[in-house]
Design an enzyme around this catalytic site. Structure first.
Site, PDB file in Angstrom:
ATOM      1  N   ASP A  32       0.916  -1.096  -0.165  1.00  0.00           N
ATOM      2  CA  ASP A  32       0.069   0.151   0.068  1.00  0.00           C
ATOM      3  C   ASP A  32       0.850   1.247  -0.041  1.00  0.00           C
ATOM      4  O   ASP A  32       1.627   1.474   0.879  1.00  0.00           O
ATOM      5  CB  ASP A  32      -0.794  -0.158   1.390  1.00  0.00           C
ATOM      6  CG  ASP A  32      -1.722   1.289   1.156  1.00  0.00           C
ATOM      7  OD1 ASP A  32      -1.579   2.135   0.561  1.00  0.00           O
ATOM      8  OD2 ASP A  32      -2.908   0.880   1.930  1.00  0.00           O
ATOM      9  N   ASN A  60       3.172   2.837 -10.774  1.00  0.00           N
ATOM     10  CA  ASN A  60       1.848   3.205 -11.587  1.00  0.00           C
ATOM     11  C   ASN A  60       0.936   3.524 -10.539  1.00  0.00           C
ATOM     12  O   ASN A  60      -0.200   3.939 -11.129  1.00  0.00           O
ATOM     13  CB  ASN A  60       1.709   1.809 -12.267  1.00  0.00           C
ATOM     14  CG  ASN A  60       0.669   1.588 -12.649  1.00  0.00           C
ATOM     15  OD1 ASN A  60       0.080   1.999 -13.978  1.00  0.00           O
ATOM     16  ND2 ASN A  60      -0.345   0.726 -11.985  1.00  0.00           N
ATOM     17  N   TYR A  75      -6.862  15.744  -8.837  1.00  0.00           N
ATOM     18  CA  TYR A  75      -6.142  14.960  -9.778  1.00  0.00           C
ATOM     19  C   TYR A  75      -4.930  15.798 -10.590  1.00  0.00           C
ATOM     20  O   TYR A  75      -3.770  15.081 -10.677  1.00  0.00           O
ATOM     21  CB  TYR A  75      -7.049  14.217 -10.607  1.00  0.00           C
ATOM     22  CG  TYR A  75      -6.173  13.251 -11.343  1.00  0.00           C
ATOM     23  CD1 TYR A  75      -5.538  11.954 -10.885  1.00  0.00           C
ATOM     24  CD2 TYR A  75      -6.207  13.322 -12.884  1.00  0.00           C
ATOM     25  CE1 TYR A  75      -4.884  10.900 -11.867  1.00  0.00           C
ATOM     26  CE2 TYR A  75      -5.299  12.307 -13.710  1.00  0.00           C
ATOM     27  CZ  TYR A  75      -4.971  11.237 -13.128  1.00  0.00           C
ATOM     28  OH  TYR A  75      -4.146  10.263 -13.871  1.00  0.00           O
ATOM     29  N   LYS A 130      -0.438  15.322 -10.627  1.00  0.00           N
ATOM     30  CA  LYS A 130       0.514  14.808 -11.738  1.00  0.00           C
ATOM     31  C   LYS A 130       1.475  15.811 -11.880  1.00  0.00           C
ATOM     32  O   LYS A 130       2.450  15.502 -12.703  1.00  0.00           O
ATOM     33  CB  LYS A 130      -0.415  14.188 -13.004  1.00  0.00           C
ATOM     34  CG  LYS A 130      -1.273  12.968 -12.685  1.00  0.00           C
ATOM     35  CD  LYS A 130      -0.417  11.657 -12.412  1.00  0.00           C
ATOM     36  CE  LYS A 130      -1.642  10.697 -12.193  1.00  0.00           C
ATOM     37  NZ  LYS A 130      -0.661   9.434 -11.656  1.00  0.00           N
ATOM     38  N   THR A 169      -9.976   1.633 -18.488  1.00  0.00           N
ATOM     39  CA  THR A 169      -9.865   0.868 -17.099  1.00  0.00           C
ATOM     40  C   THR A 169     -10.657   1.321 -16.244  1.00  0.00           C
ATOM     41  O   THR A 169     -11.635   1.879 -16.436  1.00  0.00           O
ATOM     42  CB  THR A 169      -8.394   1.212 -16.564  1.00  0.00           C
ATOM     43  OG1 THR A 169      -8.481   2.527 -16.214  1.00  0.00           O
ATOM     44  CG2 THR A 169      -7.041   0.818 -17.289  1.00  0.00           C
TER      45      THR A 169
HETATM   46  P1  NDP Z   1      -6.778   1.339 -12.182  1.00  0.00           P
HETATM   47  O1  NDP Z   1      -7.951   2.197 -11.247  1.00  0.00           O
HETATM   48  O2  NDP Z   1      -7.481   0.504 -13.229  1.00  0.00           O
HETATM   49  O3  NDP Z   1      -5.690   1.104 -11.452  1.00  0.00           O
HETATM   50  C1  NDP Z   1      -5.064   1.716 -10.446  1.00  0.00           C
HETATM   51  C2  NDP Z   1      -4.155   0.585  -9.619  1.00  0.00           C
HETATM   52  O4  NDP Z   1      -3.721   1.555  -8.413  1.00  0.00           O
HETATM   53  C3  NDP Z   1      -4.876  -0.533  -8.948  1.00  0.00           C
HETATM   54  O5  NDP Z   1      -4.326  -1.582  -8.999  1.00  0.00           O
HETATM   55  C4  NDP Z   1      -5.153  -0.011  -7.333  1.00  0.00           C
HETATM   56  O6  NDP Z   1      -5.214  -1.018  -6.595  1.00  0.00           O
HETATM   57  C5  NDP Z   1      -3.779   0.613  -7.415  1.00  0.00           C
HETATM   58  N1  NDP Z   1      -3.744   1.475  -6.321  1.00  0.00           N
HETATM   59  C6  NDP Z   1      -4.442   2.598  -5.777  1.00  0.00           C
HETATM   60  N2  NDP Z   1      -4.224   3.216  -4.742  1.00  0.00           N
HETATM   61  C7  NDP Z   1      -3.283   2.390  -4.017  1.00  0.00           C
HETATM   62  C8  NDP Z   1      -2.273   2.395  -2.769  1.00  0.00           C
HETATM   63  N3  NDP Z   1      -2.602   3.163  -1.882  1.00  0.00           N
HETATM   64  N4  NDP Z   1      -1.537   1.386  -2.869  1.00  0.00           N
HETATM   65  C9  NDP Z   1      -1.277   0.414  -3.703  1.00  0.00           C
HETATM   66  N5  NDP Z   1      -2.031   0.456  -4.706  1.00  0.00           N
HETATM   67  C10 NDP Z   1      -2.900   1.246  -5.135  1.00  0.00           C
HETATM   68  O7  NDP Z   1      -6.063   2.828 -12.965  1.00  0.00           O
HETATM   69  P2  NDP Z   1      -5.104   2.686 -14.495  1.00  0.00           P
HETATM   70  O8  NDP Z   1      -4.909   1.365 -14.435  1.00  0.00           O
HETATM   71  O9  NDP Z   1      -6.078   3.307 -15.367  1.00  0.00           O
HETATM   72  O10 NDP Z   1      -4.062   3.701 -13.857  1.00  0.00           O
HETATM   73  C11 NDP Z   1      -2.800   3.536 -13.508  1.00  0.00           C
HETATM   74  C12 NDP Z   1      -2.043   4.829 -13.733  1.00  0.00           C
HETATM   75  O11 NDP Z   1      -2.296   5.507 -14.903  1.00  0.00           O
HETATM   76  C13 NDP Z   1      -2.656   5.596 -12.626  1.00  0.00           C
HETATM   77  O12 NDP Z   1      -1.454   6.348 -12.070  1.00  0.00           O
HETATM   78  C14 NDP Z   1      -3.363   6.686 -13.516  1.00  0.00           C
HETATM   79  O13 NDP Z   1      -3.008   7.990 -12.830  1.00  0.00           O
HETATM   80  C15 NDP Z   1      -2.517   6.819 -14.700  1.00  0.00           C
HETATM   81  N6  NDP Z   1      -3.293   7.160 -15.846  1.00  0.00           N
HETATM   82  C16 NDP Z   1      -4.523   6.532 -16.221  1.00  0.00           C
HETATM   83  C17 NDP Z   1      -5.032   6.867 -17.496  1.00  0.00           C
HETATM   84  C18 NDP Z   1      -6.158   6.258 -18.205  1.00  0.00           C
HETATM   85  O14 NDP Z   1      -6.681   6.747 -18.898  1.00  0.00           O
HETATM   86  N7  NDP Z   1      -6.682   5.194 -17.524  1.00  0.00           N
HETATM   87  C19 NDP Z   1      -4.690   8.370 -18.386  1.00  0.00           C
HETATM   88  C20 NDP Z   1      -3.195   8.838 -17.663  1.00  0.00           C
HETATM   89  C21 NDP Z   1      -2.860   8.500 -16.316  1.00  0.00           C
HETATM   90  P3  NDP Z   1      -6.592  -1.513  -6.023  1.00  0.00           P
HETATM   91  O15 NDP Z   1      -7.200  -2.494  -7.234  1.00  0.00           O
HETATM   92  O16 NDP Z   1      -6.392  -2.200  -4.865  1.00  0.00           O
HETATM   93  O17 NDP Z   1      -7.626  -0.240  -5.981  1.00  0.00           O
END
Ligand code: NDP
Length: 238
Positions: free
Chosen positions: A61, A88, A161, A165, A196
């Site tokens: 976490d 990520n 948000y 970033k 996602t």
């Molecule tokens: P998702 O919501 O699908 O996945 C986010 C991931 O981060 C999950 O595995 C979640 O875990 C994890 N997470 C959140 N909080 C914590 C924490 N405190 N400790 C550990 N893990 C944590 O998002 P995306 O895959 O879309 O996004 C991934 C990254 O890409 C992010 O940083 C996002 O800002 C960035 N991004 C995404 C875009 C998009 O269009 N999707 C565009 C631009 C940037 P859990 O399942 O437990 O919640």
């Protein structure tokens, strides 16, 4: 210590993080699947192993000092060093009731988003740096967003948000400057608009497409760029 390279991906249980784990695993990395939820982490590790990827789970976490310290110890025990860190894990934060409208901004939402998207990256990076310094070509990739670009000013108005970033980009540059005379290469990536949970599966790109730039920056040659911000098309303006 063996010759297989190890990559830690935070938030690797789903979305872009899972696809990054898959991409690096397919290139021969042993993947440390960083995820906070035990069940989701185990399922992700099983899915990766079913695809012939060498993966192990790491409870992580990013908002917890204790969890991050334990994760570093687990990786040291399992792999002895770390070759790649992909920061990520990220959250968008609540938006109901004008929570991310600047004129009605909920400061608790700002604190929560910064804790994960910025302080979480610093916490994980600093815990992993001693392990990264043991690698010959260590790479750090911070998953940012073009919504943090002050030049592009793109996407919806989200005042927790987007600035998180922007700050992550700034922090990325600070690390790159500090580590300029080391082998550690640090960059920020933008995955584009990806389908996602994060986007309610509204994005136009697949997680694999979103993962590609992170995989590329995680495997840069030793003379690769440092302290930059990139997407699939090249340099993203700050
Ligand atoms: P998702 O919501 O699908 O996945 C986010 C991931 O981060 C999950 O595995 C979640 O875990 C994890 N997470 C959140 N909080 C914590 C924490 N405190 N400790 C550990 N893990 C944590 O998002 P995306 O895959 O879309 O996004 C991934 C990254 O890409 C992010 O940083 C996002 O800002 C960035 N991004 C995404 C875009 C998009 O269009 N999707 C565009 C631009 C940037 P859990 O399942 O437990 O919640």
């Amino acid at each position: 210590m063996n010759n297989t390279k190890t990559a830690l991906v935070t938030g690797a249980n789903k979305g872009i993080g899972f696809a990054i784990a898959q991409g690096l695993g397919a290139m021969g990395f042993t993947v440390a699947v960083g995820a906070r939820d035990d069940v989701r982490r185990k399922e992700a590790v099983e899915r990766l192993r079913a695809a012939d990827i060498d993966a192990f789970g790491v409870a992580l976490d990013v908002t917890s000092d204790d969890s991050v310290a334990a994760a570093a110890e687990a990786i040291e025990r399992t792999a002895g060093r770390l070759d790649v860190l992909v920061n990520n894990a990220g959250i968008g934060g609540r938006t109901d009731g004008g929570a991310q409208d600047p004129t009605t901004l909920d400061l608790d939402v700002v604190r929560t988003v910064l804790e994960t998207n910025v302080l979480g990256v610093v916490r994980v990076t600093n815990a992993m740096l001693p392990l990264l310094r043991r690698a010959s070509s260590p790479r750090i990739v911070n998953m940012s967003s073009n919504m943090g670009s002050l030049t592009l000013q793109t996407g919806p108005v989200l005042t927790a948000y987007a600035p998180s970033k922007s700050m992550l980009n700034s922090v990325t540059v600070q690390y790159a400057r500090r580590l300029a005379d080391t082998a550690v290469i640090v960059n920020a990536a933008c995955p584009g608009y990806v389908a996602t949970d994060f986007t309610g599966f509204g994005g136009s790109r697949t997680p694999e497409q979103g993962a590609a730039i992170a995989v590329r920056l995680a495997t840069l040659p030793d003379d690769g760029p440092r302290g930059g911000f990139f997407d699939d098309a090249g340099v993203v303006p700050w």
